[in-house]
Design an enzyme around this catalytic site. Sequence first.
Site, PDB file in Angstrom:
ATOM      1  N   ARG A   1      -1.846 -77.067  39.500  1.00 41.26           N
ATOM      2  CA  ARG A   1      -0.879 -76.185  38.846  1.00 41.26           C
ATOM      3  C   ARG A   1      -1.512 -74.802  38.737  1.00 41.26           C
ATOM      4  O   ARG A   1      -2.384 -74.586  37.890  1.00 41.26           O
ATOM      5  CB  ARG A   1      -0.519 -76.708  37.444  1.00 41.26           C
ATOM      6  CG  ARG A   1      -0.032 -78.139  37.423  1.00 41.26           C
ATOM      7  CD  ARG A   1       1.420 -78.236  37.892  1.00 41.26           C
ATOM      8  NE  ARG A   1       1.891 -79.611  37.892  1.00 41.26           N
ATOM      9  CZ  ARG A   1       2.051 -80.361  38.980  1.00 41.26           C
ATOM     10  NH1 ARG A   1       1.778 -79.877  40.181  1.00 41.26           N
ATOM     11  NH2 ARG A   1       2.494 -81.595  38.877  1.00 41.26           N
TER      12      ARG A   1
ATOM     13  N   ASP B   1       5.047 -87.796  41.024  1.00 35.35           N
ATOM     14  CA  ASP B   1       4.508 -88.782  40.074  1.00 35.35           C
ATOM     15  C   ASP B   1       5.130 -90.159  40.337  1.00 35.35           C
ATOM     16  O   ASP B   1       4.453 -91.186  40.269  1.00 35.35           O
ATOM     17  CB  ASP B   1       4.806 -88.360  38.623  1.00 35.35           C
ATOM     18  CG  ASP B   1       4.199 -87.003  38.274  1.00 35.35           C
ATOM     19  OD1 ASP B   1       3.181 -86.641  38.881  1.00 35.35           O
ATOM     20  OD2 ASP B   1       4.748 -86.311  37.395  1.00 35.35           O
TER      21      ASP B   1
END
Length: 317
Positions: A169, A259
């Site tokens: 990120r 995910d």
Amino acid sequence: MKDVMTMGDAMITFDPSHNGPMRYSTSFERKAGGAEFNFAIGCARLGLKTGWVSRLGNDEFGKYIRNFARGEGIDVSSVKLMDNYSTSLNFKEILEDGSGRTFYYREKSPTETLTEHTVDSQAFRNVRLFHVTGVFAAISPEKNINLMKRAITIAKDQGALISFDPNIRLKLWSKEEANYWLTQLLPYIDIMLTGTEEADILLGENEPEKIIQACKRFGILSVAVKKGAEGAIAHHDGQTLSMPAVPPSKVVDTVGAGDGFDAGFVYGLLNKWSLKRTLHFANTIGSMVVSVYGDNEGLPELEDVQVKLGEKEYVER
Ligand SMILES: O=C(O)C(=O)C[C@H](O)[C@H](O)COP(=O)(O)O
């Protein structure tokens, strides 16, 4: 014995009620999210015995997230609510094509209090697989990399497999920092679950074949390279396989697909499925996630995937 353990921050995620630039979003739905938290939900819904190590604020939001995880059947005995900390927040912007941006409010994450000395090391014993990601590392790099190495060593000494999603990120750290800290984890990893851009930052390679070779140099023998709408390429047990994405019924929110893929991929490996079945299963979960609003609302239960795969009949009434 647990099937899966993970460790990381979770956030209250605010989903806008309308798509478009965030500056014009005036109302939001309060939900919960976080990379490791989403992964834990994905595993628990598939029926894996799952645990999660975390710290949340001792506030209404922290209590909500812990209750949510508990309601999903996740073992939250190593999730503690901390006084003097606020639960992290994340506001989402969703554009017309389902893509978007996130705006974090997590400068002082309650997981700052999670250290080698305060962590419940028992949590990492007797687990079949321990999953770590770069999001937790990015929150407090030096402390969390040391903590992750320690937790990984405990889990590995007892025979656990270690899976890793770089989840880089760039709102949390720079490419250089991510590379410096995350490469330290690579010698411990058994299963790499990565996107091509992340692999470029981490390994200097963005082509699946080269990513797989680079992983091998670190002793990582199972690799999945996620390419979103283009599908995925994976390597396991000496075999490399490329599979197209499973077309979603619609794309409304792409966050959480990675995910979900991770949960599906480790589910297949833990069940010793063929690579073909594992990859198709993981792709199917990714496609189910993008057709539902929210980071984890689209994560399916095992039966839902079986219906989607045509392995089970859907009985309407
Ligand atoms: O914890 C964080 O900082 C996050 O960014 C949480 C994100 O909701 C997920 O990690 C989604 O990631 P994808 O599955 O790759 O879309």
